[in-house]
Motif scaffolding. Structure first.
Motif, PDB file in Angstrom:
ATOM      1  N   TYR A 112       0.835  -1.191   0.000  1.00  0.00           N
ATOM      2  CA  TYR A 112       0.000   0.000   0.000  1.00  0.00           C
ATOM      3  C   TYR A 112       0.875   1.248   0.000  1.00  0.00           C
ATOM      4  O   TYR A 112       1.961   1.238   0.564  1.00  0.00           O
ATOM      5  CB  TYR A 112      -0.886   0.034   1.259  1.00  0.00           C
ATOM      6  CG  TYR A 112      -1.734  -1.193   1.423  1.00  0.00           C
ATOM      7  CD1 TYR A 112      -3.001  -1.261   0.850  1.00  0.00           C
ATOM      8  CD2 TYR A 112      -1.278  -2.290   2.145  1.00  0.00           C
ATOM      9  CE1 TYR A 112      -3.794  -2.393   0.999  1.00  0.00           C
ATOM     10  CE2 TYR A 112      -2.064  -3.425   2.301  1.00  0.00           C
ATOM     11  CZ  TYR A 112      -3.316  -3.475   1.726  1.00  0.00           C
ATOM     12  OH  TYR A 112      -4.095  -4.592   1.863  1.00  0.00           O
ATOM     13  N   ARG A 113       0.382   2.340  -0.600  1.00  0.00           N
ATOM     14  CA  ARG A 113       1.026   3.636  -0.414  1.00  0.00           C
ATOM     15  C   ARG A 113       0.904   3.957   1.072  1.00  0.00           C
ATOM     16  O   ARG A 113      -0.087   3.576   1.707  1.00  0.00           O
ATOM     17  CB  ARG A 113       0.314   4.717  -1.232  1.00  0.00           C
ATOM     18  CG  ARG A 113       0.531   4.603  -2.713  1.00  0.00           C
ATOM     19  CD  ARG A 113      -0.176   5.705  -3.512  1.00  0.00           C
ATOM     20  NE  ARG A 113      -1.615   5.730  -3.243  1.00  0.00           N
ATOM     21  CZ  ARG A 113      -2.280   6.751  -2.711  1.00  0.00           C
ATOM     22  NH1 ARG A 113      -1.669   7.862  -2.381  1.00  0.00           N
ATOM     23  NH2 ARG A 113      -3.576   6.683  -2.506  1.00  0.00           N
ATOM     24  N   ALA A 114       1.880   4.669   1.618  1.00  0.00           N
ATOM     25  CA  ALA A 114       1.860   4.886   3.062  1.00  0.00           C
ATOM     26  C   ALA A 114       2.374   6.258   3.457  1.00  0.00           C
ATOM     27  O   ALA A 114       3.161   6.877   2.731  1.00  0.00           O
ATOM     28  CB  ALA A 114       2.700   3.816   3.757  1.00  0.00           C
ATOM     29  N   SER A 115       1.913   6.700   4.619  1.00  0.00           N
ATOM     30  CA  SER A 115       2.463   7.898   5.253  1.00  0.00           C
ATOM     31  C   SER A 115       2.725   7.562   6.717  1.00  0.00           C
ATOM     32  O   SER A 115       2.079   6.684   7.294  1.00  0.00           O
ATOM     33  CB  SER A 115       1.518   9.090   5.119  1.00  0.00           C
ATOM     34  OG  SER A 115       0.348   8.894   5.876  1.00  0.00           O
ATOM     35  N   PHE A 116       3.690   8.272   7.294  1.00  0.00           N
ATOM     36  CA  PHE A 116       4.145   8.009   8.656  1.00  0.00           C
ATOM     37  C   PHE A 116       4.222   9.337   9.397  1.00  0.00           C
ATOM     38  O   PHE A 116       4.955  10.232   8.972  1.00  0.00           O
ATOM     39  CB  PHE A 116       5.519   7.333   8.634  1.00  0.00           C
ATOM     40  CG  PHE A 116       5.541   6.103   7.772  1.00  0.00           C
ATOM     41  CD1 PHE A 116       5.252   4.860   8.303  1.00  0.00           C
ATOM     42  CD2 PHE A 116       5.829   6.191   6.418  1.00  0.00           C
ATOM     43  CE1 PHE A 116       5.247   3.720   7.502  1.00  0.00           C
ATOM     44  CE2 PHE A 116       5.826   5.067   5.602  1.00  0.00           C
ATOM     45  CZ  PHE A 116       5.532   3.830   6.157  1.00  0.00           C
ATOM     46  N   ARG A 128      -0.400   5.189   8.085  1.00  0.00           N
ATOM     47  CA  ARG A 128      -1.603   5.150   7.260  1.00  0.00           C
ATOM     48  C   ARG A 128      -1.272   4.513   5.926  1.00  0.00           C
ATOM     49  O   ARG A 128      -0.360   4.935   5.228  1.00  0.00           O
ATOM     50  CB  ARG A 128      -2.148   6.560   7.057  1.00  0.00           C
ATOM     51  CG  ARG A 128      -3.434   6.573   6.241  1.00  0.00           C
ATOM     52  CD  ARG A 128      -4.110   7.905   6.305  1.00  0.00           C
ATOM     53  NE  ARG A 128      -4.745   8.043   7.612  1.00  0.00           N
ATOM     54  CZ  ARG A 128      -5.433   9.105   7.995  1.00  0.00           C
ATOM     55  NH1 ARG A 128      -5.564  10.127   7.192  1.00  0.00           N
ATOM     56  NH2 ARG A 128      -5.975   9.141   9.176  1.00  0.00           N
ATOM     57  N   GLY A 129      -2.008   3.450   5.594  1.00  0.00           N
ATOM     58  CA  GLY A 129      -1.856   2.776   4.316  1.00  0.00           C
ATOM     59  C   GLY A 129      -3.019   3.129   3.415  1.00  0.00           C
ATOM     60  O   GLY A 129      -4.169   3.177   3.865  1.00  0.00           O
ATOM     61  N   TYR A 130      -2.726   3.404   2.146  1.00  0.00           N
ATOM     62  CA  TYR A 130      -3.740   3.839   1.175  1.00  0.00           C
ATOM     63  C   TYR A 130      -3.865   2.839   0.047  1.00  0.00           C
ATOM     64  O   TYR A 130      -2.874   2.363  -0.481  1.00  0.00           O
ATOM     65  CB  TYR A 130      -3.334   5.175   0.536  1.00  0.00           C
ATOM     66  CG  TYR A 130      -3.165   6.315   1.490  1.00  0.00           C
ATOM     67  CD1 TYR A 130      -4.221   7.165   1.778  1.00  0.00           C
ATOM     68  CD2 TYR A 130      -1.933   6.554   2.099  1.00  0.00           C
ATOM     69  CE1 TYR A 130      -4.059   8.238   2.641  1.00  0.00           C
ATOM     70  CE2 TYR A 130      -1.767   7.623   2.968  1.00  0.00           C
ATOM     71  CZ  TYR A 130      -2.830   8.455   3.238  1.00  0.00           C
ATOM     72  OH  TYR A 130      -2.665   9.505   4.087  1.00  0.00           O
ATOM     73  N   LEU A 131      -5.101   2.570  -0.334  1.00  0.00           N
ATOM     74  CA  LEU A 131      -5.397   1.796  -1.532  1.00  0.00           C
ATOM     75  C   LEU A 131      -6.478   2.574  -2.267  1.00  0.00           C
ATOM     76  O   LEU A 131      -7.632   2.598  -1.830  1.00  0.00           O
ATOM     77  CB  LEU A 131      -5.867   0.389  -1.184  1.00  0.00           C
ATOM     78  CG  LEU A 131      -6.110  -0.541  -2.362  1.00  0.00           C
ATOM     79  CD1 LEU A 131      -4.836  -0.737  -3.166  1.00  0.00           C
ATOM     80  CD2 LEU A 131      -6.626  -1.886  -1.884  1.00  0.00           C
ATOM     81  N   GLY A 132      -6.070   3.272  -3.337  1.00  0.00           N
ATOM     82  CA  GLY A 132      -7.008   4.161  -4.021  1.00  0.00           C
ATOM     83  C   GLY A 132      -7.465   5.245  -3.061  1.00  0.00           C
ATOM     84  O   GLY A 132      -6.660   5.814  -2.329  1.00  0.00           O
TER      85      GLY A 132
END
Length: 144
Positions: A112-116, A128-132
């Protein structure tokens, strides 16, 4: 002499506080659905980008020789202990958030795309993991 000592103490304290407001360190991830501690993950700075590996699994049912069977890339079949699950992520300009990285869920093999984002004075890390357009957030606790 007192002024010099005070300056040294201030510098050490400030450096320590700044070091704590980054994702770099050892973290215990906690499942946002069950509240169960799942693993300890060490995040390091690799040339300005984040790199995170599982140091040890904390799940009761994990076998010592468990591998990432669900992974589809170069991590397929690699041991869970030592598995690289965070790749990339750089500090956003003017913010205390690291963006642009990816995080792997070794249970399902999805990346997943992620932010920390360090929170609570760096004692916790919001991952936070993002999928779409969808996302899922976990709060990890600093171990070191």
């Amino acid at each position: 002499m007192k002024a010099t000592l005070a300056a040294v103490l201030f510098t050490v304290t400030a450096a320590s506080a700044m070091a704590q407001s980054t994702p770099v360190g050892l973290w215990r991830n906690v499942d946002d659905k069950t509240g169960e501690a799942k693993a300890e993950i060490r995040i390091a700075d690799a040339n300005g980008a984040l790199l995170g590996r599982i140091e040890k699994s904390l799940k009761k049912d994990t076998k010592p020789d468990a591998t990432c069977d669900e992974c589809a890339d170069d991590r397929k079949g690699k041991p869970i202990a030592g598995l690289e699950i965070i790749r990339g992520g750089k500090k956003a300009e003017g913010k205390d958030v690291w963006e642009g990285g990816k995080i792997l869920d070794p249970e399902n093999g999805k990346e997943y795309r992620a932010s920390f984002t360090p929170i609570d004075g760096g004692k916790k890390l919001e991952v936070r993991g993002y999928l779409g357009p969808f996302w899922r957030t976990q709060t990890w606790n600093r171990v070191q």
